[in-house]
Structures are given as structure tokens and as C-alpha cells.
Scaffold this motif. Structure first.
Motif, PDB file in Angstrom:
ATOM      1  N   PRO A   1      30.343 -40.502  47.043  1.00 53.46           N
ATOM      2  CA  PRO A   1      29.078 -39.756  47.084  1.00 53.46           C
ATOM      3  C   PRO A   1      28.774 -39.044  45.755  1.00 53.46           C
ATOM      4  O   PRO A   1      29.524 -38.188  45.308  1.00 53.46           O
ATOM      5  CB  PRO A   1      29.310 -38.755  48.214  1.00 53.46           C
ATOM      6  CG  PRO A   1      30.288 -39.433  49.114  1.00 53.46           C
ATOM      7  CD  PRO A   1      31.195 -40.211  48.206  1.00 53.46           C
ATOM      8  N   ARG A   2      27.675 -39.439  45.137  1.00 50.97           N
ATOM      9  CA  ARG A   2      27.348 -38.990  43.780  1.00 50.97           C
ATOM     10  C   ARG A   2      27.121 -37.479  43.686  1.00 50.97           C
ATOM     11  O   ARG A   2      27.534 -36.839  42.710  1.00 50.97           O
ATOM     12  CB  ARG A   2      26.105 -39.738  43.290  1.00 50.97           C
ATOM     13  CG  ARG A   2      25.755 -39.449  41.838  1.00 50.97           C
ATOM     14  CD  ARG A   2      24.453 -40.136  41.437  1.00 50.97           C
ATOM     15  NE  ARG A   2      24.132 -39.853  40.055  1.00 50.97           N
ATOM     16  CZ  ARG A   2      24.444 -40.618  39.017  1.00 50.97           C
ATOM     17  NH1 ARG A   2      25.101 -41.733  39.229  1.00 50.97           N
ATOM     18  NH2 ARG A   2      24.107 -40.286  37.792  1.00 50.97           N
ATOM     19  N   LYS A   3      26.458 -36.907  44.686  1.00 52.50           N
ATOM     20  CA  LYS A   3      26.114 -35.480  44.612  1.00 52.50           C
ATOM     21  C   LYS A   3      27.343 -34.597  44.503  1.00 52.50           C
ATOM     22  O   LYS A   3      27.297 -33.517  43.913  1.00 52.50           O
ATOM     23  CB  LYS A   3      25.280 -35.076  45.837  1.00 52.50           C
ATOM     24  CG  LYS A   3      23.851 -35.575  45.797  1.00 52.50           C
ATOM     25  CD  LYS A   3      23.046 -35.028  46.965  1.00 52.50           C
ATOM     26  CE  LYS A   3      21.599 -35.511  46.897  1.00 52.50           C
ATOM     27  NZ  LYS A   3      20.806 -35.001  48.053  1.00 52.50           N
ATOM     28  N   PHE A   4      28.440 -35.028  45.107  1.00 52.93           N
ATOM     29  CA  PHE A   4      29.669 -34.227  45.069  1.00 52.93           C
ATOM     30  C   PHE A   4      30.575 -34.644  43.911  1.00 52.93           C
ATOM     31  O   PHE A   4      30.988 -33.827  43.093  1.00 52.93           O
ATOM     32  CB  PHE A   4      30.434 -34.350  46.389  1.00 52.93           C
ATOM     33  CG  PHE A   4      31.665 -33.477  46.453  1.00 52.93           C
ATOM     34  CD1 PHE A   4      31.577 -32.184  46.938  1.00 52.93           C
ATOM     35  CD2 PHE A   4      32.907 -33.944  46.019  1.00 52.93           C
ATOM     36  CE1 PHE A   4      32.704 -31.359  46.985  1.00 52.93           C
ATOM     37  CE2 PHE A   4      34.035 -33.144  46.063  1.00 52.93           C
ATOM     38  CZ  PHE A   4      33.929 -31.847  46.544  1.00 52.93           C
ATOM     39  N   PHE A   5      30.876 -35.953  43.828  1.00 52.88           N
ATOM     40  CA  PHE A   5      31.879 -36.433  42.876  1.00 52.88           C
ATOM     41  C   PHE A   5      31.322 -36.702  41.475  1.00 52.88           C
ATOM     42  O   PHE A   5      32.069 -36.640  40.501  1.00 52.88           O
ATOM     43  CB  PHE A   5      32.531 -37.722  43.402  1.00 52.88           C
ATOM     44  CG  PHE A   5      33.378 -37.514  44.616  1.00 52.88           C
ATOM     45  CD1 PHE A   5      34.694 -37.080  44.501  1.00 52.88           C
ATOM     46  CD2 PHE A   5      32.874 -37.748  45.892  1.00 52.88           C
ATOM     47  CE1 PHE A   5      35.494 -36.890  45.633  1.00 52.88           C
ATOM     48  CE2 PHE A   5      33.648 -37.563  47.025  1.00 52.88           C
ATOM     49  CZ  PHE A   5      34.958 -37.120  46.894  1.00 52.88           C
ATOM     50  N   GLY A   6      30.044 -37.020  41.383  1.00 54.15           N
ATOM     51  CA  GLY A   6      29.481 -37.449  40.100  1.00 54.15           C
ATOM     52  C   GLY A   6      28.765 -36.373  39.323  1.00 54.15           C
ATOM     53  O   GLY A   6      27.918 -36.672  38.471  1.00 54.15           O
ATOM     54  N   THR A   7      29.075 -35.100  39.570  1.00 59.48           N
ATOM     55  CA  THR A   7      28.409 -34.003  38.869  1.00 59.48           C
ATOM     56  C   THR A   7      29.402 -33.209  38.015  1.00 59.48           C
ATOM     57  O   THR A   7      30.597 -33.175  38.298  1.00 59.48           O
ATOM     58  CB  THR A   7      27.736 -33.035  39.868  1.00 59.48           C
ATOM     59  OG1 THR A   7      28.737 -32.507  40.762  1.00 59.48           O
ATOM     60  CG2 THR A   7      26.682 -33.752  40.685  1.00 59.48           C
ATOM     61  N   LEU A   8      28.875 -32.576  36.985  1.00 60.39           N
ATOM     62  CA  LEU A   8      29.675 -31.741  36.081  1.00 60.39           C
ATOM     63  C   LEU A   8      29.148 -30.314  36.093  1.00 60.39           C
ATOM     64  O   LEU A   8      27.956 -30.086  36.321  1.00 60.39           O
ATOM     65  CB  LEU A   8      29.604 -32.292  34.648  1.00 60.39           C
ATOM     66  CG  LEU A   8      30.130 -33.702  34.418  1.00 60.39           C
ATOM     67  CD1 LEU A   8      29.805 -34.147  32.995  1.00 60.39           C
ATOM     68  CD2 LEU A   8      31.634 -33.775  34.647  1.00 60.39           C
ATOM     69  N   HIS A   9      30.031 -29.365  35.850  1.00 59.90           N
ATOM     70  CA  HIS A   9      29.623 -27.962  35.754  1.00 59.90           C
ATOM     71  C   HIS A   9      28.808 -27.788  34.473  1.00 59.90           C
ATOM     72  O   HIS A   9      29.236 -28.227  33.389  1.00 59.90           O
ATOM     73  CB  HIS A   9      30.863 -27.055  35.719  1.00 59.90           C
ATOM     74  CG  HIS A   9      30.548 -25.609  35.895  1.00 59.90           C
ATOM     75  ND1 HIS A   9      30.099 -24.821  34.858  1.00 59.90           N
ATOM     76  CD2 HIS A   9      30.605 -24.811  36.989  1.00 59.90           C
ATOM     77  CE1 HIS A   9      29.911 -23.580  35.300  1.00 59.90           C
ATOM     78  NE2 HIS A   9      30.198 -23.565  36.595  1.00 59.90           N
ATOM     79  N   PRO A  10      27.624 -27.163  34.535  1.00 57.33           N
ATOM     80  CA  PRO A  10      26.760 -27.058  33.356  1.00 57.33           C
ATOM     81  C   PRO A  10      27.374 -26.274  32.195  1.00 57.33           C
ATOM     82  O   PRO A  10      27.081 -26.553  31.040  1.00 57.33           O
ATOM     83  CB  PRO A  10      25.507 -26.350  33.889  1.00 57.33           C
ATOM     84  CG  PRO A  10      25.928 -25.709  35.170  1.00 57.33           C
ATOM     85  CD  PRO A  10      27.006 -26.568  35.731  1.00 57.33           C
ATOM     86  N   LYS A  11      28.249 -25.310  32.499  1.00 59.73           N
ATOM     87  CA  LYS A  11      28.853 -24.499  31.444  1.00 59.73           C
ATOM     88  C   LYS A  11      30.142 -25.134  30.913  1.00 59.73           C
ATOM     89  O   LYS A  11      30.301 -25.334  29.701  1.00 59.73           O
ATOM     90  CB  LYS A  11      29.152 -23.089  31.962  1.00 59.73           C
ATOM     91  CG  LYS A  11      29.819 -22.191  30.927  1.00 59.73           C
ATOM     92  CD  LYS A  11      30.142 -20.813  31.497  1.00 59.73           C
ATOM     93  CE  LYS A  11      30.880 -19.963  30.463  1.00 59.73           C
ATOM     94  NZ  LYS A  11      31.237 -18.620  31.025  1.00 59.73           N
ATOM     95  N   PHE A  12      31.069 -25.469  31.816  1.00 60.14           N
ATOM     96  CA  PHE A  12      32.376 -25.986  31.389  1.00 60.14           C
ATOM     97  C   PHE A  12      32.351 -27.481  31.089  1.00 60.14           C
ATOM     98  O   PHE A  12      33.235 -27.991  30.409  1.00 60.14           O
ATOM     99  CB  PHE A  12      33.425 -25.694  32.468  1.00 60.14           C
ATOM    100  CG  PHE A  12      33.594 -24.241  32.779  1.00 60.14           C
ATOM    101  CD1 PHE A  12      34.106 -23.372  31.832  1.00 60.14           C
ATOM    102  CD2 PHE A  12      33.226 -23.739  34.027  1.00 60.14           C
ATOM    103  CE1 PHE A  12      34.265 -22.018  32.117  1.00 60.14           C
ATOM    104  CE2 PHE A  12      33.375 -22.396  34.319  1.00 60.14           C
ATOM    105  CZ  PHE A  12      33.900 -21.530  33.358  1.00 60.14           C
TER     106      PHE A  12
END
Length: 451
Positions: A309-320
């Protein structure tokens, strides 16, 4: 328009090599020393030499594929792009076993060793503490993890050099360093048995391929890093083995599992034994750190490709700019160290790693020799004979795994492939529906109203 968050490209060759060595953990030489010594009937140098030759071909295949496909998915990306998405996913799912259970092994052994040193504090406390620390450090960013790994790998190399210094100091007169190779009485089957076990000391060189998108000039850096990791580990292991065999031709141990610690006390007394335990704890920490890094990146690539699932696994934290969701999930899964046995975790790791290795060797043949038709005499050796040797040896190692390991591994693969087929079928159906709605928008609106 919101700018897409990407992985931070900051790792140098030295940092990538440090992360690979941290995952490999040079101190593992002493952790498995008793088992390896027993399996090879004391011919530890010869067995290590054979395993180095064997593992070189697989490392070479990884370096070839890293140049062609410099993405962060490691074996998943290589097999998917050279062969087909289904075997690609199968390999990615298999290597997930290796990467998921490596932090569990690190947490488990960390708890065991520290509980032995401080019996008043239960092992589960150390396991939970390590999990939290690994998560925080990984969330903070890859560069910080690389800096810590470089420092702790340096500690391990210095300790191995110190140990060798003790051995050299204890030698009287001039000794023949080729002596270990001149009395090969145990025979080839014994050496192969020892080599099959010793190959696990080299697991970890492949993990740096998951860092491609965070590495400067990955096409050149990652292949160099893979071969450097194998070279450094080979020098450390062979030099240590030769000195041990020359200094102590006939070793016996009370307990093969703790033979490394017995060897320390034999060579340098209680002082060297205490230093050994301290450095080993640091080594376990860095192995856990890089394990979480590797598996979280693999999950990120699978999520980005919408396999997970892209929404959970395929995202990065905008700051780190790190896959925080994946790091937290891996830390939760690593709490299995509270209930799972070390033997079971090792079986999962072995099956996952060896399956991945076999497919990467095959992918070189498919991509270079078959698809690209690189078939000159030199290229035939590079892209057919070398990977064939690597694949043959790895497949042979898989056959040496016990029935339980093979059964558990196959169940995991069947579950994964079933999930993949269901998910891709749903994706195709949703695309078909979307296309139909775009062609007949009025009918879609009426149907929606009726519903």
C-alpha cells in the motif's frame, strides 16, 4: 504545486562500505568460530578461502546489476527489470525475510549478551531499549546512521587487529604462513561443509544496493562498495584464520557456541575476553542499525511501486526524508525477539538471502547474455560462466538447509505470491473501471446516483 519528497542523496563510498560492513559485522567471525571450526575439522583457513571464492561470483553479479539498474530495490529491482515483475516480487518478498529477521536477531543477541553481563536486568528490557534507539537513529537520517556505523566498524577492525597482535606476539620463531594449506587431510566434502556455513559470515554485502538512491554517483559507487566489502572481509578473515591455525594447530572447546569467547581467554586472558564482549555488543548494535535501514528502504520501494500500500509504505517524512512509517513498523515487528528463538530467526534469514542470491545470478545471464547479447569471449565469462558458477553454488547451499527452513520459506513465498496476484488483479480491475468511467462519464454518474 507540492514538491515530491525524495531520498537524500548524500552517501560517499566510505560511508556505503561502512554500512555494508556494519550489516555484515566482521565480529561474526568469532560468533560462529566454534561451529565453523568443528564443521571444517579444524581447517578453518581452507574453508574460508573456498567460501570467499564461491561468494565472489555472487558479489560480482550484484556489482554488474547495480551498474545497470542503480535503484534502491536491490535484488527486487534487478530481477523485476531483467526478467518479469512476478519473479521480481518473489525475490523481493524472499529477501524481506532476510532483512526483517536480521533486526530481530540483533535485538535477541543484544538482550542475551547484556543480560549475561548484567543479570539483574531482564533480557526483554535490553531488547525494547535497543528497538527504540534503532528507530530514533534511523528516523534521524541515513547520514547519521552511516557515521555511527563507520565508527563502530572501525572498533571491530581495531579489535581484530589487536587479537592478531596477541597471536603474533605469542609466536616463537619463524612460522610458515602457508602451513594451513599443506595439511588438507579432511577432504573436499568436509571443506565444502565448512564453507557452506562460513558463507553466512559474508551476508550483508548485498544490502548496500538498497542505498543506491541515497548514494552519490551510485552507478560507480555501489559496485565498488560491494567488491570492497568482500575484499576487506576476506583479508580480515583469512589473516585471522592463518594466525590461529599457526598458533594453535589443535584446538578443543567446551562449548562450540561460546568458542569465540573461550578463544579470547586462551589468547589474551580475562582482559581480552572483556574487550571482546564490549566490542561484540557494539557490533550487534550496528548490525541492527543497518538492518532496519535496509528493510525500511526495501519496503519503501515496494510501496512506491504500489506492490505494498503506497500511502503507508511509499511515503517519506518531509523533514527527515526517511521512510518513518516503515521504520516504526520494522521496530514493532522486531519485538518478536521477545518470543522467537534465535534458531528460527536464522533459518528465515538464510532462506531469504540465498533465494535472492540465486535469482540475482540468473538475472545477469538473462539481462546481459540473453537480452543484450553480450557474447564475446570475455563477456561470456562475465555474463554467463561467472553467474552460472555463483547460482550453482548458492542453489547447492539452499539444498543444505534443513526441512523446516525450506518449509517455512516456501510457505512465506506462497503467501507472498498469492497476495501479489490478488493485489495486481484488483489494481487492473480498478484501472478498467476508471477507463470505462472516463469514456462514459454520464453513465457512471447515473450508476452512482442509483447506488
Amino acid at each position: 504545486m507540492k514538491q515530491e519528497v525524495t531520498l537524500r542523496q548524500s552517501l560517499t563510498l566510505v560511508q556505503v562500505v561502512a554500512l555494508g560492513l556494519a550489516w555484515m559485522t566482521p565480529m561474526i567471525y568469532f560468533s560462529v568460530f566454534g561451529i565453523a571450526y568443528d564443521a571444517s575439522k579444524g581447517m578453518i583457513t581452507e574453508a574460508y578461502s573456498l567460501s570467499i571464492v564461491a561468494i565472489f561470483f555472487t558479489a560480482y553479479s550484484y556489482s554488474v546489476m547495480a551498474k545497470i539498474f542503480p535503484g534502491s530495490g536491490s535484488s527486487y529491482t534487478y530481477v523485476k527489470k531483467s526478467m518479469h515483475p512476478i519473479p521480481g516480487f518473489t525475490v523481493g518478498w524472499a529477501i524481506m525475510l532476510d532483512y526483517l529477521f536480521s533486526p530481530i536477531i540483533a535485538c535477541l543477541t543484544f538482550g542475551i549478551y547484556l543480560n549475561a553481563q548484567f543479570p539483574a536486568i531482564p533480557a526483554y528490557v535490553w531488547i525494547i531499549v535497543l528497538n527504540v534507539v534503532l528507530a530514533v537513529v534511523n528516523i534521524a537520517g541515513i547520514k547519521f546512521s552511516a557515521s555511527l556505523s563507520k565508527l563502530f566498524v572501525l572498533f571491530q577492525i581495531i579489535f581484530i587487529a589487536l587479537f592478531c597482535g596477541y597471536l603474533i606476539k605469542g609466536l616463537s620463531g619463524v612460522h610458515d604462513v602457508v602451513l594451513p594449506f599443506s595439511h588438507m587431510d579432511a577432504g573436499l566434502p568436509t571443506l565444502l561443509a565448512g564453507a557452506s556455513l562460513i558463507c553466512f559470515s559474508f551476508l550483508g554485502f548485498d544490502t548496500v544496493s538498497t542505498l543506491s538512491e541515497e548514494t552519490i554517483n551510485a552507478k560507480k559507487t555501489i559496485p565498488k562498495a560491494i567488491m570492497l566489502i568482500i575484499l576487506i572481509a576476506s583479508i580480515l578473515y583469512i589473516a585471522t584464520s592463518v594466525l590461529i591455525q599457526v598458533s594453535y594447530p589443535n584446538l578443543t572447546f567446551n562449548n562450540m557456541d561460546s568458542a569465540g569467547f573461550e578463544l579470547m581467554k586462551m589468547v589474551g586472558g580475562a582482559t581480552l575476553g572483556a574487550i571482546f564482549t564490549t566490542v561484540l555488543i557494539f557490533a550487534i548494535f550496528t548490525q541492527g542499525l543497518t538492518s532496519v535501514t535496509s528493510v525500511s528502504r526495501l519496503m519503501y520501494v515496494l510501496g512506491r511501486d504500489s506492490i505494498l500500500p503506497r500511502k503507508f509504505f511509499g511515503t517519506l517524512h518531509p523533514k527527515f526524508r526517511t521512510p518513518v512509517n516503515n521504520i516504526i513498523l520494522v521496530s514493532i515487528i522486531s519485538l518478536l525477539a521477545l518470543v522467537i528463538s534465535l534458531d528460527m530467526a536464522v533459518k528465515f534469514v538464510s532462506f531469504g538471502a540465498l533465494t535472492s542470491f540465486a535469482f540475482v545470478n540468473i538475472s545477469v545471464i538473462v539481462e546481459c547474455f540473453i537480452k543484450r547479447k553480450q557474447r564475446s569471449l570475455k563477456q561470456t565469462f562475465q555474463y554467463l560462466i561467472f553467474p552460472l558458477i555463483g547460482a550453482s553454488f548458492i542453489i547447492w547451499l539452499i539444498t543444505l538447509l534443513d526441512t523446516q527452513a525450506l518449509l517455512l520459506g516456501c510457505v512465506w513465498l506462497v503467501f507472498g505470491v498469492t497476495y501479489y496476484l490478488i493485489r495486481t488483479r484488483k489494481t487492473r480491475e480498478s484501472h478498467t473501471t476508471a477507463n470505462t468511467n472516463s469514456i462514459f462519464p454520464a453513465s457512471a454518474a447515473i450508476e452512482s446516483e442509483l447506488k
